[in-house]
Write a protein that holds these residues in place. Structure first.
Motif, PDB file in Angstrom:
ATOM      1  N   ARG A 121       0.829  -1.208   0.000  1.00 24.59           N
ATOM      2  CA  ARG A 121       0.000   0.000   0.000  1.00 24.59           C
ATOM      3  C   ARG A 121       0.864   1.259   0.000  1.00 24.59           C
ATOM      4  N   GLU A 122       1.969   1.243   0.727  1.00 25.54           N
ATOM      5  CA  GLU A 122       2.850   2.393   0.747  1.00 25.54           C
ATOM      6  C   GLU A 122       3.502   2.598  -0.619  1.00 25.54           C
ATOM      7  N   GLN A 123       3.913   1.513  -1.259  1.00 29.70           N
ATOM      8  CA  GLN A 123       4.492   1.640  -2.591  1.00 29.70           C
ATOM      9  C   GLN A 123       3.471   2.141  -3.607  1.00 29.70           C
ATOM     10  N   LEU A 124       2.260   1.638  -3.520  1.00 24.96           N
ATOM     11  CA  LEU A 124       1.212   2.099  -4.436  1.00 24.96           C
ATOM     12  C   LEU A 124       0.869   3.561  -4.195  1.00 24.96           C
ATOM     13  N   ARG A 125       0.925   3.977  -2.933  1.00 22.39           N
ATOM     14  CA  ARG A 125       0.635   5.391  -2.635  1.00 22.39           C
ATOM     15  C   ARG A 125       1.688   6.309  -3.248  1.00 22.39           C
ATOM     16  N   GLN A 126       2.952   5.874  -3.238  1.00 22.04           N
ATOM     17  CA  GLN A 126       4.017   6.673  -3.834  1.00 22.04           C
ATOM     18  C   GLN A 126       3.921   6.721  -5.353  1.00 22.04           C
ATOM     19  N   LEU A 127       3.278   5.727  -5.936  1.00 14.49           N
ATOM     20  CA  LEU A 127       3.134   5.681  -7.395  1.00 14.49           C
ATOM     21  C   LEU A 127       1.851   6.346  -7.893  1.00 14.49           C
ATOM     22  N   GLN A 128       1.089   6.976  -6.999  1.00 14.75           N
ATOM     23  CA  GLN A 128      -0.154   7.640  -7.406  1.00 14.75           C
ATOM     24  C   GLN A 128       0.174   8.999  -8.014  1.00 14.75           C
ATOM     25  N   GLN A 129       0.589   8.978  -9.246  1.00 17.07           N
ATOM     26  CA  GLN A 129       0.940  10.190  -9.989  1.00 17.07           C
ATOM     27  C   GLN A 129       0.648   9.938 -11.455  1.00 17.07           C
ATOM     28  N   PRO A 130       0.375  10.982 -12.210  1.00 15.74           N
ATOM     29  CA  PRO A 130       0.025  10.782 -13.622  1.00 15.74           C
ATOM     30  C   PRO A 130       1.225  10.315 -14.434  1.00 15.74           C
ATOM     31  N   GLY A 131       0.936   9.559 -15.483  1.00 17.41           N
ATOM     32  CA  GLY A 131       1.957   9.115 -16.416  1.00 17.41           C
ATOM     33  C   GLY A 131       2.666   7.841 -16.048  1.00 17.41           C
ATOM     34  N   VAL A 132       2.254   7.144 -14.999  1.00 21.53           N
ATOM     35  CA  VAL A 132       2.905   5.903 -14.607  1.00 21.53           C
ATOM     36  C   VAL A 132       2.493   4.790 -15.569  1.00 21.53           C
ATOM     37  N   TYR A 133       3.471   4.020 -16.016  1.00 19.29           N
ATOM     38  CA  TYR A 133       3.218   2.880 -16.904  1.00 19.29           C
ATOM     39  C   TYR A 133       3.108   1.630 -16.038  1.00 19.29           C
ATOM     40  N   TRP A 134       1.919   1.047 -16.003  1.00 19.91           N
ATOM     41  CA  TRP A 134       1.667  -0.126 -15.166  1.00 19.91           C
ATOM     42  C   TRP A 134       1.774  -1.380 -16.023  1.00 19.91           C
ATOM     43  N   ASP A 135       2.558  -2.316 -15.529  1.00 21.46           N
ATOM     44  CA  ASP A 135       2.801  -3.564 -16.266  1.00 21.46           C
ATOM     45  C   ASP A 135       2.313  -4.736 -15.417  1.00 21.46           C
ATOM     46  N   LEU A 136       1.255  -5.408 -15.894  1.00 19.88           N
ATOM     47  CA  LEU A 136       0.693  -6.570 -15.194  1.00 19.88           C
ATOM     48  C   LEU A 136       1.040  -7.876 -15.878  1.00 19.88           C
ATOM     49  N   SER A 137       1.965  -7.835 -16.824  1.00 20.91           N
ATOM     50  CA  SER A 137       2.247  -9.044 -17.608  1.00 20.91           C
ATOM     51  C   SER A 137       2.879 -10.149 -16.778  1.00 20.91           C
ATOM     52  N   ALA A 138       3.520  -9.794 -15.645  1.00 23.22           N
ATOM     53  CA  ALA A 138       4.178 -10.813 -14.819  1.00 23.22           C
ATOM     54  C   ALA A 138       3.341 -11.237 -13.623  1.00 23.22           C
ATOM     55  N   VAL A 139       2.117 -10.765 -13.519  1.00 19.53           N
ATOM     56  CA  VAL A 139       1.232 -11.176 -12.423  1.00 19.53           C
ATOM     57  C   VAL A 139       0.725 -12.580 -12.716  1.00 19.53           C
ATOM     58  N   GLN A 140       1.039 -13.497 -11.821  1.00 18.80           N
ATOM     59  CA  GLN A 140       0.689 -14.898 -12.058  1.00 18.80           C
ATOM     60  C   GLN A 140      -0.770 -15.194 -11.720  1.00 18.80           C
ATOM     61  N   ARG A 141      -1.244 -14.643 -10.596  1.00 21.69           N
ATOM     62  CA  ARG A 141      -2.642 -14.840 -10.194  1.00 21.69           C
ATOM     63  C   ARG A 141      -3.185 -13.537  -9.624  1.00 21.69           C
TER      64      ARG A 141
END
Length: 380
Positions: free
Chosen positions: A43-63
């Motif tokens: 949650r702390e890491q996600l809070r720090q990434l709450q900014q415009p222009g972030v490229y989110w990559d879910l390709s390595a999420v297994q489940r």
């Protein structure tokens, strides 16, 4: 086996490119079981990434399960980010379906504009006008059927009247006795404590007697009967509407008012004055017990002082009010019952509106009685 175990742990790899754009790569299992321990860190890491222009990559999420999807959805501001990489099919379709079920708008509902408020007000006034028109039509039908019953007394449903008197009167004695006794104790205790300050203990009989027989007894009995018997009458007619029994009566040429409405009105106008006398007696009994415990007032003195302190006109006024209350409660209950549509939602709403409307009408009529008969029964 150790590298595979580490790969299943949910974590975020974030890095910044030469242009200052962040890339967040999610890895591992984002499920309820896997998120238990690292939840605060993520949650702390996600809070720090709450900014415009972030490229989110879910390709390595297994489940990914609904818990993990909700965690990401909240970090994204409840909307899909502009730059998002999905895994290969069929995982991409499964993940997109999870996010599609989540609500997209987080905030408060929009406030209605002035035009919408005017529309709501207009709808409310139109609904009130329809209720008044239907109630007037029902009242006119009741008057016409009364004239028919006077010419043909054999059509009167005596058994239905007797059954309703038993249900709305005899079966209501228990709850009215309990509530009346407790109200009498409370009222007498509070009144006695105030009268003790002025040395006017004996006047607790006058205050209790007049207030109970004139106002509190009829009003309390009417409210209890409206909540108990009025709702039952509305529900009965509503169930008959749902099961199409009302339509069957119309096909057979049987009037709804003669068979259903008039017996309820007659029965409640007879039973409610009797319930009022019973409730008032229980209130006075509770008041007598509290006065004896608080002021040391003897029971014999209380009973002997009550007829002298309360003119008999208050009793007749209370009985008359209760009769009118009974007619109004039954009329309102039947009015809402006949308006119910053949579905369960309308049945629930109609029953609730019936109780609220009946209690409101009783209080309004009680205020009118108080103004009209303000000089009756208050002078010995």
């Amino acid at each position: 086996m150790e590298p595979d175990t580490l790969d299943t742990r949910p974590h975020i790899l974030s890095q910044q490119d030469e242009l200052g754009h962040w890339r967040a790569s999610l890895r591992g299992d984002w499920t309820l079981l896997a998120l238990r321990e690292p939840l605060a860190e993520l949650r702390e890491q996600l809070r720090q990434l709450q900014q415009p222009g972030v490229y989110w990559d879910l390709s390595a999420v297994q489940r990914l399960d609904p818990t993990g999807a909700l965690l990401l959805w909240q970090a994204w501001g409840r909307r899909q980010p502009e730059h998002l990489a999905w895994p290969a099919a069929p995982l991409a379709d499964m993940y997109q379906a999870l996010f599609a079920r989540l609500p997209a708008q987080p905030g408060r509902p929009p406030r209605p504009r002035r035009g919408q408020q005017a529309v709501l007000l207009r709808r409310g006034l139109l609904g009130l006008a329809r209720h008044l028109l239907d109630a007037t039509a029902l009242l006119g039908q009741v008057v016409l059927d009364l004239g028919q019953l006077m010419r043909r007394p054999g059509l009167i449903a005596w058994r239905d009247i007797s059954a309703h008197i038993y249900r709305s009167g005899a079966q209501a004695l228990g709850i009215t006795a309990l509530v009346g006794f407790l109200v009498g104790i409370t009222l007498s205790y509070l009144t006695a404590r105030q009268l003790q300050n002025f040395g006017a203990d004996i006047y607790v009989i006058n205050i209790l007697g007049i207030s109970v027989w004139r106002e509190l007894g009829p009003l309390l009995a009417a409210i209890l009967v409206a909540g108990r018997s009025g709702s039952a009458m509305t529900a009965q007619l509503g169930v008959m509407r749902v099961t199409q029994e009302l339509d069957a009566l119309s096909v057979m040429g049987i009037s709804h008012t003669v068979r259903l409405v008039l017996p309820k009105m007659v029965a409640l106008s007879i039973s409610l004055p009797l319930v009022m006398v019973w409730t008032s007696g229980m209130i006075l009994l509770g008041g007598m017990v509290a006065a004896s415990a608080t002021l040391g007032l003897d029971h014999v003195q209380f009973l002997q002082g009550l007829p002298a302190a309360v003119p008999v006109a208050n009793l007749w006024l209370g009985l008359s009010k209760s009769m009118v209350f009974g007619l109004l409660i039954a009329f309102v209950a039947c009015h809402f019952g006949l308006r119910i549509k053949p579905n369960s939602e309308s049945l629930a709403m109609g029953t609730t509106d019936s109780v609220v409307s009946a209690i409101t009408v009783v209080i309004i009529v009680d205020a009118l009685f108080a103004v009209m008969f303000s000089d009756v029964g208050l002078k010995t």
